[in-house]
Structures are given as C-alpha cells and as structure tokens.
Design an enzyme around this catalytic site. Structure first.
Site, PDB file in Angstrom:
ATOM      1  N   CYS A 207     -29.440  -2.622 -16.464  1.00 37.67           N
ATOM      2  CA  CYS A 207     -28.956  -3.962 -16.811  1.00 37.67           C
ATOM      3  C   CYS A 207     -27.650  -4.255 -16.066  1.00 37.67           C
ATOM      4  CB  CYS A 207     -28.730  -4.076 -18.313  1.00 37.67           C
ATOM      5  SG  CYS A 207     -30.184  -3.786 -19.336  1.00 37.67           S
TER       6      CYS A 207
ATOM      7  N   ASP B 205      10.138  15.307  -6.410  1.00 35.25           N
ATOM      8  CA  ASP B 205      11.418  14.915  -5.842  1.00 35.25           C
ATOM      9  C   ASP B 205      12.492  15.414  -6.808  1.00 35.25           C
ATOM     10  OD1 ASP B 205      13.266  13.504  -4.150  1.00 35.25           O
ATOM     11  OD2 ASP B 205      13.451  12.063  -5.776  1.00 35.25           O
TER      12      ASP B 205
ATOM     13  N   ASP C  57      10.636   7.052  -3.274  1.00 37.84           N
ATOM     14  CA  ASP C  57       9.572   7.985  -2.899  1.00 37.84           C
ATOM     15  C   ASP C  57       8.254   7.272  -2.589  1.00 37.84           C
ATOM     16  OD1 ASP C  57      11.353  10.118  -3.728  1.00 37.84           O
ATOM     17  OD2 ASP C  57      10.862   9.518  -5.760  1.00 37.84           O
TER      18      ASP C  57
END
Length: 815
Positions: free
Chosen positions: A91, A504, A707
């Site tokens: 469907c 980081d 970053d």
C-alpha cells in the site's frame, strides 16, 4: 525540454539566489557534472532548473546538494499527509508511486508505520488538493487533520472502525465455528447437513462481505493500480473457500462431499481483522513519543495586554509579547525572563534532570515547566520557530527517512504478493494433479483448496513493511525524549558500525572557560593575599586568563582594588600599579625580564605545566608571591563518558589546538590514550578523513560551529546543542544538553534500534520463508499433518503484531 527517454524522469526545481547569466551557467554546470543528469536548462526569469535524470544513477537529494555546493539553494515546498486504509508495505509503495507521478512532485516517502506521506513538491506546478486527489485515486483516504489533537482523534476513529469490524466479524464467525466443529458429535440429530450448510451460509456471508468489505475494496484499487497486496491474498483465500462452500450448499450433487468451509473463510477474516486492530494499537503506542513532545506546548498562554493578564490561545502570541508563567505551568514559548526568579525543569526537552535556575536575562524554552516563582517572559521565538517545534520537525523528518537496509524489505515487498499467488496456484496444481497420485489425501479438490487457501492467508507482507519503520519511529522518539535528536534513519544504521569516536577538546571535553585550578604560595601568607594582589593587577583586563584570575578572587569573597596604571606586554603578562606598589602577573619571560628568580618554585612551575596548566607568577617588590595555575577544566562527566565508549569497544581520540604537553595532560585526565595536538580548526576535517582512509568508521563529537567541516566529514557527526540551538546544520545526531554521557547513550540507542530492525527483518523473512512451504503441505508426506487455514490466518495476524511489539520494547531503553 525533450521528453524523458524510457527509464528516465523529468524534473523541475526552483533555485534561489541567482542574479545573472553567470549564475545560471554555474547551476547548469553543477547539474550536468552529475552522472545521470542530462539536458539541464536553467531559466533566470522563472528561477527554475529543468533536467532529465536517471533515478538509478542519481537522486534528487544529490541534485539538491550539487546546487547547494555551487552556492545556490533549492527552494522546497513540503507537506505531510495523514493516510488512512493502508494495510501493508505494498500500500505504501502504491501511494509513493501515485504521488511521484504528479507533475511538480520531487520526492514522496510513505511511512507505513506512521500512516503518513511526506511530499517534497514545487508549489508553482502543483498544489495540496492535487496531491490528495492522487492518494484518493490510488484507493486510500487522506485524513483531514489540523494539529496533534486532531490527528489523535482521527487515529482513534480509525481504531474504533477496526474494533467495530472485528466485533461484527466475531459475532457471526464464533457461531459458525461452534456449529462447524460440534455438528458431527452434538448437532447432527437436531438438523441435517443441508440445513447446517444453509445456516452457515447465512452467518458467514455478513463476515465475508460486510466485515471483509475493506479487503475487497483494497483489492479493487490494487488491481486498478496494477498491483497485488495483502488485501488481494485475503480476498483470494477467503473467497475461494466461500465460493466453494456456496457451490456445495446450492448444488450439492456437483461435488463429491457435503463438507463446507464457511468457518475457514469467516474465521480467517475475523483473525486478520483482529490482527489489524492489535497492530493499529501497537503502532499508536510506537509513535506516542512524538505525540508527547507535541503535547508539551500548552494550548493557552497568560498574555500581558495593556497592563492586564489575558488568557489567549498560544498561536496568538507574537515575538515581543510578554507572558506570565505561574508555578507548575509550562512555559508556552521560547523567550527571555524579564522579571522573577525560579527553577525550570527542562528534562523533557534537554534530557537533563536537574532543574536550572532562571532570573532576569535568562533564556527559557517553550514546553519546560516552571517549578518555583512567577516568571514574566518576553517571547523571542513563537510558532514553528520555537525549540520544541524544531525538535518535533527534526524527529518527524527522521521518521520519514528510510534506512538503507529498508531497501531490502521494499524490494521484497514489491514482488512478494505476486510470488505468493504463483506459489498458491502451483500448490493447487501439484496436489490436484501430482500429489494425490502418491499420497492418500482424501477428497482431492478439498485437500488442494485447503493448502491453497493456507498459502494465501499465511503469507504476511505486513511484517516486512513494518520491520524497519516501526523500529525507527520508536528509536527516534525514545531518543528525542532523552534529548537525543537523530536526524535520519541512515545515521542509525551507520552508528552501529562505528569503530572510532573523535572528540574536539575545547568546549566539548572541557568547559571552554579557563579557571584557576591551583595556587602555590611563595612569599604570600595565604591564598587570599595572592589572589587579591593578582586580581587587582589584572582588573580591567579583557584577556581570558585575566578573567579567570579575577573570577577566582571574587569567588573567594575579595574586593579588588582598581589599578592606578596597567601595562600589558604581549607574550609576557601585565604590570600594574596597585596602591603605590608595582604588581606583575605573567609567565617565565616576564620573570626573566624583571630579573626575578623563582627559586624553589621553579620545579613546582614545571610540574604544573606538565599537568596541562597555564602557569602565571605574581611578583611584587621583587618577590614571587606565588604561582597561579589556570586550565580549561574537564567536564565532570567526561571520564565516565570515555569509559563508557571504551566499554563499547570503541577507539577514542582527542583533537586540540593546544601544545603536546597540555594535550597529553588533558587526555590523561579524561582517560584517552590517543590524541592529536596543535590541530588547527581547518585541519580537523583532514584528520577525520585520515582515520577514514585507514578503514575506520568515524564519529566526530563537537559543538557544531567551529567543528562544522569535521562533523560533515565524519561518518556520523554528533553536535552538542545548548538546549535551544538544536537546528544545527552539521551533525547527524544532536544532543540537546551538554552532558557527554549523551554520546554513549546515542550510540547505545542506535545499536539497540538497529538490532531491533535486524530482529524484525529476520523474523519477517524467516516467518514467510518457513511458513509458506508448511502451508503448502510440505510436511504432509512425512507426518500426515496439514496446516489448517484458520491457524494460518492466526499466524499471519500474530507475525505483524509481534514485529510492532518487538520494536515497541525500545521504549523501555534507559541510558
């Protein structure tokens, strides 16, 4: 534009930001640089690009990325349609194809588990009404809903309809089953076989054509769309049993037996309806996380209007309005506190359990709970711009995407029902013409029909269609409840394959704010004397290290003197006149210039530097008052988070711009063995790439701002939000809070979600692979046992419910 050749498609996208002919040439080159795109035409006047593309070689998403990378933007119109009457994965595929055929539709994704269609289209070429008509012409309903409450009511009505159908079917099929099973030993003396058959016909017919009408309707539309779906299997199986029984009842002399199978047809429909009802209930629970998120926003707000407090609908609040939030109430919009003090519970938005203190100037988030006093809040973001609305949008977008593994289920579902029909026909022919010659099967027609019906009704495309999307819906919803926003399904699939997590340092592993962490006394009598002298000398300086010293002095309760004069020497420190005395604060170079020896403190200073501190000496009247060690302190939960990642057998790496000595000290404190020091922000993405080239699957954890390139380069970018800044472009996963343990939770949740996807797919594929041969009678020659079609229908209903129930177990996930 030339008509698209067979196998290729025409597409038109709107482009934003073009100003001249050079712009159109740039976009054209960007489009034609893609393999699979041809005949690109870019029109500056209409701001549109038309092209022909091969879907097997390039996707619309890749086209949009190419335009974006060339410096322009593809304008997207989006709409979400709530769909009713979907029964299986076929469907969903039918609706997707119908929508994609509408001119102006760029992409359509239908989520069977959610019962929704997500459509990207060009509003200048089509409109909402046309999209709805396409769905309706495919044989399905578009539920008219406005807001979460309206959608819940529509889904509840759908559930009630399913319950009514089950009830009607049960009322008639239970007597059918009782009469059929007890006739030979209990009812035979009361009425003859012919009367029994007529009675069963009267009882079974309402089940077949009233309760089962939805399956006939679904089959009609499926055939119109040149497809076959679950409805087709149910209709073929039950109609075959009903028609055969009708012939036996009306023309008993035409067959060699008086046995009828009205019980088979009616019980099958009842069981399938019951399974669908349970499935709808389970799917509703699976998606309740996003409903809870939507319900966090209060429907009304207490607005300050001309000095009076007026209760208004939250939609009436605009930016700049002031609202009053009383204790125990939810904050209706994002805003800034202008008066009052209180603690606010932000757990349902950020996942962090400790309430945060709020005072004038503090930012607050809509949907959070005011615990303490009365707050007056000036609205800064309302409506679709609030943090809560963005969270809901991100979760909905994630739930609308497909994991790569889902392509397997889609490809199987596309051909599943036709294959089952072929197998059913082959089963009938085998037992009727071949098998009956080798084994004693009794009445050949009855036996062949029984096996055929069993094959048709035991096959379950629903389980395949629900296996992946249900797990994604529950997994992303559970994550959102914990403040973990998973942006798309492919991120879930990639996260479970991670081998390396790169952090980081500044602002991620550490607080990003240098603080005084150690004091060593020289000629000063105590810490306060040292901090008073250094803080007074530094007062007025904007240097980050100066602020750390001043903050430490003020935290100690000291009142600092303002220096008469101050002189900053770059690369050394500061010298000030404080109350007629010269006080200098700085590094070794400053001491060398002043000719002041460190004496015994020399070794101490070197030790502090080896521990990663920036060390400053405070000098007055030619004597060293003491040493002040400043460091960007590690977040308190950092070590626990790193240990958690290592427990998951993940390599952890730290990137920092600091020197080797400082980097080593921070890494040691955090429990990280591998680090890269003196890495410039521009080089972080290259470092991530270097790990990838070694075969590592890399997650990068950062603040999403500095970053961004590294987060984009990584296989998974995990961005730390601040509780309000959640619409970060970079990052596949966004953590609403700053708690690093969220990284561990996100990876664990991704692994658990993907495990559920694999379990569901295995069950769905195993079930269908094993059950169809059993239904076809493969065990009969060995055991003389044949699977009843009624048991087959029950097994089919159970298989789809079990898949949803298994995925729903993710709601119990705890970090």
């Amino acid at each position: 534009m030339a008509k698209a050749p067979k196998g290729k498609q025409e597409a038109v996208v709107r482009i934003k930001g073009m100003h001249c002919a050079t712009c159109t040439d740039t976009v054209k080159e960007a489009l034609e640089s893609l393999k699979g795109v041809e005949d690109a035409r870019v029109n500056l006047a209409t701001e549109k690009a038309a092209f022909i593309y091969d879907p097997a070689l390039v996707s619309i998403a890749e086209v949009e990325n190419a335009v974006k990378e060339s410096g322009y933007e593809v304008v997207k119109d989006e709409i979400t349609l709530t769909i009713g009457d979907m029964h299986c994965a076929t469907c969903a595929l039918t609706i997707e194809e119908s929508l994609k055929e509408v001119p102006g539709v760029r992409n359509a994704r239908v989520n069977f588990a959610l019962g929704k269609a997500f459509v990207d289209y060009d509003a200048s070429l089509t409109e909402e009404g046309v999209l709805k008509k396409a769905v309706e012409e495919a044989g399905y309903r578009v539920l008219e809903v406005q807001g979460v409450m309206s959608e819940q009511m529509a889904r509840q009505e759908e559930l009630k309809e399913a319950f009514r159908a089950v009830t009607v079917a049960a009322v008639f099929s239970v007597p059918v089953a009782i009469i059929s099973m007890s006739y030979d030993f209990l009812l035979m003396d009361l009425f003859d076989v012919q009367l029994r058959n007529w009675l069963l016909l009267v009882l079974a017919t309402p089940v077949q054509f009233y309760a089962g009408l939805r399956y006939y309707r679904g089959t009609y539309w499926a055939l119109r769309n040149r497809r076959a779906n679950m409805d087709t299997l149910v209709v073929l199986g039950t109609t075959a049993a009903w028609v055969y029984s009708l012939v036996v009842t009306l023309v008993p002399e035409a067959v060699a037996t008086t046995d009828v199978y009205f019980d088979t047809s009616s019980v099958i429909i009842t069981l399938v309806l019951a399974g669908k009802y349970l499935e709808l209930r389970s799917r509703g629970r699976a998606s309740e996380a996003i409903v809870k998120l939507m319900n966090l926003q209060p429907p009304q707000a207490l607005l300050v209007k001309e000095g009076q407090e007026v209760l208004v609908e939250v939609d009436e609040v605009v930016e700049g309005d002031v609202v009053v939030v009383k204790p125990g109430e939810r904050i209706p919009v994002d805003g800034e506190v202008i008066s009052g003090q209180s603690a606010v519970d932000e757990s349902l938005v950020t996942g962090e359990s400790i309430p945060r203190e709020k005072s004038p100037g503090s930012a607050v988030t809509g949907g959070t709970v005011n615990i303490g006093g009365v707050l007056r809040v000036r609205a800064t973001r309302v409506g679709r711009n609030t943090t809560l609305a963005q969270i809901v949008k991100l979760v909905e977008d994630a739930q609308s995407t497909k994991a790569p593994i889902e392509r397997l289920a889609d490809s199987v579902a596309a051909v599943f029902v036709p294959i089952v029909i072929v197998i059913a026909c082959a089963t009938f022919l085998f037992w009727y013409f071949v098998g009956s010659g080798f084994w004693n099967v009794g009445d050949v027609l009855t036996f062949s029909l029984t096996t055929t019906v069993a094959v048709l009704v035991i096959a379950c495309p629903c389980a395949l269609g629900l296996a992946t999307p249900t797990a994604i819906v529950v997994g992303t919803g559970t994550g959102a409840r914990m403040g973990i926003l998973i942006k798309n399904a492919p991120a879930l699939e990639t996260a479970h394959r991670l081998t390396t997590v790169i952090f980081d340092k500044t602002g991620t592993l550490t607080r990003g704010e240098p603080k005084v962490v150690r004091l060593e006394l020289g000629s000063a009598h105590d810490d306060k004397e040292l901090l008073l002298a250094a803080g007074s000398a530094e007062k007025g300086s904007e240097h980050v290290l100066s602020k750390a010293v001043i903050s430490a002095a003020e935290s100690a309760g000291l009142t600092l003197d303002s220096p008469d004069t101050s002189k900053t020497v770059a690369g050394e420190g500061i010298s000030s006149m404080v109350r007629g005395k010269e006080v200098s604060v700085g590094n070794r170079r400053l001491l060398q210039r002043l000719g002041v020896p460190l004496g015994k403190l020399d070794v101490t200073m070197e030790s502090m530097e080896n521990e990663g501190m920036t060390v400053m000496a405070c000098v007055s009247n030619g004597q060293v008052l003491g040493l002040i060690g400043v460091a960007d302190t590690l977040k308190p939960e950092a070590s626990e988070a790193i240990a958690g990642l290592r427990d998951l057998d993940l390599k952890v790496v730290m990137l920092t711009g600091d020197n080797e000595r400082t980097a080593r000290a921070i890494a040691k404190q955090a429990g990280i063995d591998e680090f890269r020091a003196q890495v410039l922000p521009a080089d972080k993405a290259g470092t991530v790439k270097a790990f990838q080239e070694k075969g590592e699957v890399v997650a990068m954890v950062g603040d999403g701002i500095n970053d961004a390139p590294a987060l984009a380069q990584a296989d998974i970018g995990i961005a730390l939000g601040t509780g309000t800044d959640i619409a970060l472009e970079s990052g596949n996963i966004v953590l609403m809070g700053e708690d690093l343990r969220g990284v561990v939770t996100a990876i664990k949740l991704s692994r658990r979600t993907f495990a559920k996807i694999r379990q569901n797919l295995f069950w769905a594929l195993f079930y269908n692979t094993a059950s169809i041969p059993i239904a076809a009678g493969i065990l009969f020659p060995l055991t003389n046992w044949l699977l009843s079609p009624m048991i087959a229908a029950g097994a089919m209903a159970f298989s789809s419910v079990s898949v949803v129930a298994n995925a729903s177990l993710l709601r119990r996930f705890k970090p």
